[in-house]
Design a protein around this motif. Structure first.
Motif, short mmCIF file in Angstrom:
data_model
loop_
_atom_site.label_atom_id
_atom_site.label_comp_id
_atom_site.label_asym_id
_atom_site.label_seq_id
_atom_site.Cartn_x
_atom_site.Cartn_y
_atom_site.Cartn_z
N LEU A 56 0.86 -1.18 0.00
CA LEU A 56 0.00 0.00 0.00
C LEU A 56 0.89 1.23 0.00
CD1 LEU A 56 -2.94 1.05 0.20
CD2 LEU A 56 -2.62 1.11 2.68
N GLN A 57 0.63 2.18 -0.90
CA GLN A 57 1.46 3.36 -1.04
C GLN A 57 0.70 4.60 -0.56
OE1 GLN A 57 4.55 3.18 -1.99
NE2 GLN A 57 4.79 1.37 -3.25
N LEU A 58 1.45 5.61 -0.16
CA LEU A 58 0.95 6.95 0.19
C LEU A 58 0.21 7.00 1.53
CD1 LEU A 58 -0.30 8.30 -3.26
CD2 LEU A 58 1.89 8.69 -2.14
N ILE A 59 -0.58 5.99 1.85
CA ILE A 59 -1.30 6.01 3.12
C ILE A 59 -0.90 4.78 3.93
CG2 ILE A 59 -3.24 7.31 2.18
CD1 ILE A 59 -4.83 4.76 2.02
N ASP A 60 -1.33 4.75 5.21
CA ASP A 60 -0.91 3.67 6.10
C ASP A 60 -1.84 2.46 6.01
OD1 ASP A 60 1.18 5.24 6.93
OD2 ASP A 60 0.11 6.05 8.65
N THR A 61 -3.14 2.71 6.03
CA THR A 61 -4.10 1.60 6.01
C THR A 61 -5.31 1.97 5.15
OG1 THR A 61 -5.27 2.38 7.98
CG2 THR A 61 -3.45 0.83 8.33
N ALA A 62 -5.92 0.94 4.59
CA ALA A 62 -7.19 1.09 3.89
C ALA A 62 -8.02 -0.15 4.19
CB ALA A 62 -7.00 1.25 2.38
N THR A 63 -9.27 0.04 4.59
CA THR A 63 -10.18 -1.05 4.88
C THR A 63 -11.38 -0.95 3.95
OG1 THR A 63 -9.50 -1.17 7.19
CG2 THR A 63 -11.61 -2.15 6.62
N ILE A 64 -11.69 -2.05 3.29
CA ILE A 64 -12.80 -2.08 2.34
C ILE A 64 -13.89 -2.98 2.87
CG2 ILE A 64 -13.51 -2.60 -0.03
CD1 ILE A 64 -10.48 -2.36 -0.76
N THR A 65 -15.07 -2.42 3.07
CA THR A 65 -16.24 -3.24 3.38
C THR A 65 -17.20 -3.12 2.21
OG1 THR A 65 -17.45 -1.49 4.52
CG2 THR A 65 -15.95 -2.83 5.85
N GLN A 66 -17.74 -4.25 1.80
CA GLN A 66 -18.63 -4.27 0.64
C GLN A 66 -19.73 -5.29 0.91
OE1 GLN A 66 -17.71 -6.11 -3.48
NE2 GLN A 66 -16.96 -4.00 -3.66
N LEU A 67 -20.97 -4.87 0.70
CA LEU A 67 -22.13 -5.74 0.90
C LEU A 67 -22.86 -5.87 -0.42
CD1 LEU A 67 -24.00 -7.33 2.83
CD2 LEU A 67 -25.25 -5.18 3.20
N ASN A 68 -23.05 -7.11 -0.88
CA ASN A 68 -23.76 -7.38 -2.12
C ASN A 68 -25.17 -7.88 -1.82
OD1 ASN A 68 -21.40 -6.82 -3.70
ND2 ASN A 68 -20.62 -8.83 -3.12
N THR A 69 -26.09 -7.61 -2.74
CA THR A 69 -27.48 -8.02 -2.54
C THR A 69 -28.08 -8.45 -3.85
OG1 THR A 69 -29.59 -7.34 -1.56
CG2 THR A 69 -28.46 -5.73 -2.94
N ALA A 70 -29.19 -9.20 -3.77
CA ALA A 70 -29.83 -9.72 -4.97
C ALA A 70 -30.64 -8.62 -5.65
CB ALA A 70 -30.74 -10.89 -4.61
N VAL A 71 -30.30 -8.34 -6.92
CA VAL A 71 -31.11 -7.45 -7.74
C VAL A 71 -32.24 -8.24 -8.38
CG1 VAL A 71 -31.08 -5.86 -9.70
CG2 VAL A 71 -29.13 -5.96 -8.15
N THR A 72 -31.90 -9.42 -8.87
CA THR A 72 -32.87 -10.43 -9.28
C THR A 72 -32.46 -11.73 -8.60
OG1 THR A 72 -31.65 -11.20 -11.22
CG2 THR A 72 -33.10 -9.28 -11.53
N GLU A 73 -33.21 -12.79 -8.83
CA GLU A 73 -32.87 -14.05 -8.19
C GLU A 73 -31.51 -14.55 -8.64
OE1 GLU A 73 -34.77 -18.53 -7.59
OE2 GLU A 73 -35.98 -16.90 -8.43
N GLU A 74 -31.13 -14.23 -9.91
CA GLU A 74 -29.87 -14.72 -10.45
C GLU A 74 -28.72 -13.74 -10.32
OE1 GLU A 74 -32.64 -14.53 -12.33
OE2 GLU A 74 -33.32 -16.62 -12.15
N VAL A 75 -29.03 -12.44 -10.26
CA VAL A 75 -28.00 -11.41 -10.33
C VAL A 75 -27.88 -10.68 -8.99
CG1 VAL A 75 -27.24 -9.30 -11.47
CG2 VAL A 75 -28.37 -11.10 -12.80
N TRP A 76 -26.67 -10.65 -8.46
CA TRP A 76 -26.38 -9.87 -7.27
C TRP A 76 -25.45 -8.73 -7.66
CZ3 TRP A 76 -25.94 -12.20 -1.81
CH2 TRP A 76 -26.94 -13.17 -1.62
N LYS A 77 -25.66 -7.58 -7.01
CA LYS A 77 -24.80 -6.43 -7.23
C LYS A 77 -24.48 -5.76 -5.89
CE LYS A 77 -24.20 -6.24 -11.68
NZ LYS A 77 -22.83 -6.35 -12.25
N THR A 78 -23.46 -4.90 -5.92
CA THR A 78 -23.05 -4.20 -4.70
C THR A 78 -24.15 -3.26 -4.22
OG1 THR A 78 -20.75 -4.29 -5.40
CG2 THR A 78 -21.31 -2.71 -3.66
#
Length: 834
Positions: free
Chosen positions: A301-323
């Protein structure tokens, strides 16, 4: 009956349009607020997210709903609610997600994580390419807050009293940046994006941050903000993930009758661009449910000390999930300056069949609506997926009020007088080291004055001796004009040869100069290097002349007049047209003083490599034109301008110069051309490759003087310069020529840690390897090649190259050069394209 039916319909519509506000707080079992937890309305695209205090707010029409509250690592909770016309308070208390292990371990064996990850890798490409296109609304918020500001930075005292007037406390704590935007994003496979910023605001005024960060873990190489690591980061479900990561199964839980597997991601070794943390995968479907991953300096990781990524995905349709939502938390401590922040994206109203036309995707990738900054607070309260906290409300109100006060002050004489008085005093220290900057505000416009630091005006060379070179400039920006005017004045005196030189430059350019458009007229008497690309700067020449008795800079004086026009267009074309008249005057050495190397003798001012080419007083009238084009340009469109931002294709550049005889008694008569192709290509994990290829020569050589020769930018000092337009060990004028054809190649590959991250000590220092070559060929008697290997990113700034040269005549075959190079060093490089 018809009237009654219409009335009834209108009443139903009005009733459905009115509703209530649902608000509340999300906490954990210990009563701690959960920031950026997701609130969604089951069966709809509506939703919200909690703020830093765990509070949310949602406007719904009257009716019955099911609210779903989710937070990564916590058990999902649902509540049935009835919305009326009054505010409804619905609080949530989420418990840590309990996972079970025994049943799964029995079914899968000793290491179930391996099978889960293998299955997910097999499905990775399918999910990445699952939809051909979509459109989504994104709420974007960015906040950066200072935690501590030292009393001094870079040797300069920090004005903490002044910062308190801008909303900071006595320790320098406060909000540095606060922005929110509402953007519509359109996507079409394979990689076409279009961002339309419908509304945006930044505390204190500005465009705000309107581009969401789509962090896609379904690709092998994950891009996080781009600049945090030019190599990108390896996805935990990349094709080669098992080479970089260990995985540990930590259990599973059920959500909506789906089993979710929790996997811990553990990097196998440090100094690789890797994540660490947790991913949760839908069992059987092998898709990402959510992620909670960290980046640190241990993993490139450059320029900064830490980065934390939280991401939650959900169903848009029964087959397709998106963020559904994504937060990137960042923190850094640089020289005692501590800051933290986050960038939040909330996605809503996914449309998987948007019905794009051929005109939907053009070369404009980012546009701001003409009324992007006209929405009021009431509008923002309806679209913002969570309420602002008290500090954020205060920051918007305070800085917007301060900005309005400053803006309004420009409309009154009293306000303008106040600005004129609030200028730092002129001190000896400023005159010597930082220069003078003054301004005068009036109802008609702004007049600015600058005086460059006097310490930089003191120079020394063997022709003029001690030199005083005073550079100052004026700039006037009329209030009722789109253009501004500037005047630069340069006065120079050599104390040994007692020559006075002075010239001025007058220019006109747009006040909002997105296309680098200007028209300049200049004239007077000046000192010029024989090579107009100035291969050695005057400060470096001063040091070498005084300390090691080497006078590399070769100069002549000239009376001149010049006109130049420069511009570019929306379609990627750039052009420069220039005509110049010079009355060239030869000059000779007048001093041999030096502190060091007394045994040496200074070389004559006439380049000794061109001793057989006379240089007498002469006149020259030369016109030149340079045009460049980069196909496939993309654009950013602001309400007042549209400008290019780059392309995946290289830039093509053609230059032509003609010396015209007899005009203004001109002696020169020649035609010279040059064609170049240059580009930079980022291969992510493989590093970055940059190159420049040129060919050129003379079509006519009836009368060519030394300043008009083809000069290759040599370098006989220890300083690296013009990385893609120089030859770091070549003598300055040894290869100058008037041949009909030549070719050059400058190329370098930046490994960006690909090799050095495996070498002890270098991997801890985060030094990176760079290799390359600089080569030209004129004919069998005039050619040169050098290869080099270097280390860059030393202190994020410094680069050291070790170079070996191959040339036609005896000379310096090995050398070491120092320059700027690395994650910060690029900002200090000076790369001339002409």
């Amino acid at each position: 009956m018809k009237r009654i039916s219409l009335f009834t319909l209108a009443l139903v519509v009005m009733t459905s349009c009115f509703g209530g506000i649902v608000t509340g707080t999300v906490k954990d079992e210990k009563g701690n607020p959960l920031a950026y937890a997701s609130i969604s309305v089951k069966g709809t695209s509506k939703g919200a997210i909690t703020n830093a205090e765990g509070k949310y707010s949602l406007t719904l029409a009257t009716g019955n709903y099911i609210l779903i509250c989710q937070f990564v690592g916590f058990k999902k909770e649902e509540k049935n609610i009835v919305v009326g016309e009054t505010t409804l308070v619905v609080d949530f208390e989420l418990s840590i997600q309990e996972v079970t292990m025994q049943e799964v371990i029995i079914k899968r064996g000793d290491d179930p994580a391996l099978e889960i990850i293998r299955n997910t890798i097999r499905k990775r490409d399918f999910y990445n390419k699952q939809v051909d296109s979509f459109q989504v609304d994104v709420y974007i918020k960015g906040l950066i807050r200072s935690r501590n500001i030292p009393d001094k930075m870079m040797g300069q005292k920090v004005d903490k009293e002044g910062m308190q007037k801008s909303g900071f406390d006595s320790l320098g704590r406060g909000i540095l940046f606060l922005s929110e935007s509402q953007t519509k994003v359109s996507y079409k496979k394979p990689d076409r994006y279009k961002y339309e910023v419908l509304s945006s605001r930044q505390a204190g005024g500005g465009y705000g941050f309107g581009i969401p960060f789509f962090i896609n873990f379904y690709v092998n190489n994950v891009d996080v903000f781009g600049t945090l690591n030019p190599r990108g980061f390896i996805s935990p479900i990349a094709d080669g993930a098992f080479h970089y990561y260990r995985f540990r199964y930590e259990g599973s839980f059920f959500e909506n009758n789906k089993m979710i597997d929790r996997i811990k991601v553990i990097p196998k070794r440090k100094n690789e661009p890797l994540f660490e943390g947790y991913i949760q995968i839908v069992d059987g479907e092998w898709r990402l449910h959510s992620v909670n991953l960290n980046l640190t300096k241990n993993y490139q990781l450059q320029l900064i000390d830490t980065a934390t990524i939280t991401q939650l995905n959900t169903a848009v349709t029964e087959e397709v999930w998106k963020t559904q939502n994504q937060v990137v938390y960042v923190a850094a401590n640089t020289m005692g300056f501590e800051w933290t922040g986050y960038f939040l994206n909330v996605y809503s109203n996914y449309d998987l069949d948007p019905g794009f036309t051929k005109k939907t995707f053009n070369r404009t990738i980012l546009s701001y609506d003409t009324a992007f900054d006209k929405k009021d607070t009431a509008w923002w309260n309806t679209v913002r997926p969570f309420p602002l906290d008290a500090e954020e409300k205060k920051d918007f109100a305070f800085k917007d009020s301060l900005y309005k006060k400053i803006r309004d002050s420009f409309l009154t004489k009293q306000g303008l007088d106040t600005f004129n008085k609030k200028q730092p005093p002129i001190t000896l220290g400023r005159l010597l080291f930082s220069g003078v900057r003054r301004h005068h505000y009036s109802p008609r416009g702004i007049l600015r004055y600058k005086l460059e630091p006097l310490i930089l005006s003191a120079q020394y060379n063997t022709v003029e001796g001690i030199v005083g070179d005073i550079r100052q400039g004026f700039q006037y920006s009329p209030r009722k004009s789109k253009r501004e005017f500037y005047l630069d004045i340069n006065t120079r005196y050599g104390f040994t040869n007692e020559h006075f030189n002075a010239y001025g430059l007058f220019g006109i350019r747009p006040q909002k100069n997105y296309f680098n458009h200007y028209l300049e007229f200049s004239g007077g008497k000046r000192v010029s290097q024989f090579n107009h690309d100035e291969p050695i700067d005057e400060l470096t020449n001063t040091l070498y002349t005084l300390l090691v008795k080497r006078n590399f800079m070769k100069i002549y004086e000239n009376w001149f007049g010049q006109a130049e026009y420069n511009s570019s267009s929306e379609n990627g074309w750039k052009w420069n047209i220039k005509s110049v008249y010079e009355n060239r005057i030869p000059v000779e050495n007048t001093t041999d003083f030096s502190f060091g190397k007394k045994y040496r003798t200074f070389s004559p001012n006439h380049p000794y490599e061109l001793a057989n080419v006379p240089f007498n007083r002469q006149q020259a009238f030369v016109v030149s034109a340079t045009v460049s084009y980069q196909p496939g340009q993309f654009y950013v469109e602001l309400p007042e301008a549209k400008f290019p931002v780059g392309s995946k294709y290289p830039t093509f550049e053609l230059g032509y110069s003609k010396g015209i005889k007899n005009i203004f008694d001109s002696d020169v008569d020649f035609d010279k051309w040059k064609f170049s192709v240059y580009d930079g290509m980022n291969f992510k994990m493989g590093g970055e490759f940059r190159y420049r290829i040129s060919v050129g020569g003379f079509l006519n050589t009836n009368q060519v003087e030394i300043p008009d020769f083809t000069h290759f930018n040599g370098n006989q000092t220890y300083r690296l310069f013009n990385y893609l337009n120089a030859f770091q060990l070549a003598p300055y004028y040894q290869y100058s020529n008037i041949e009909s054809f030549y070719s050059t190649l400058n190329a370098e590959h930046h490994f960006n840690g690909l090799i050095t991250n495996k070498i002890p000590l270098l991997n801890k220092l985060k030094w990176n390897l760079v290799i390359g070559t600089n080569t030209f060929y004129v004919n069998s008697d005039n050619y040169y090649a050098e290869v080099f290997a270097g280390i860059e990113n030393i202190f994020k700034l410094i680069r050291v190259d070790f170079i070996t040269a191959y040339q036609t005549t005896p000379g310096n075959y090995f050398g070491v050069r120092f320059g700027f190079g690395g994650i910060l060093g690029g900002a200090f490089q000076i790369n001339k394209s002409r």
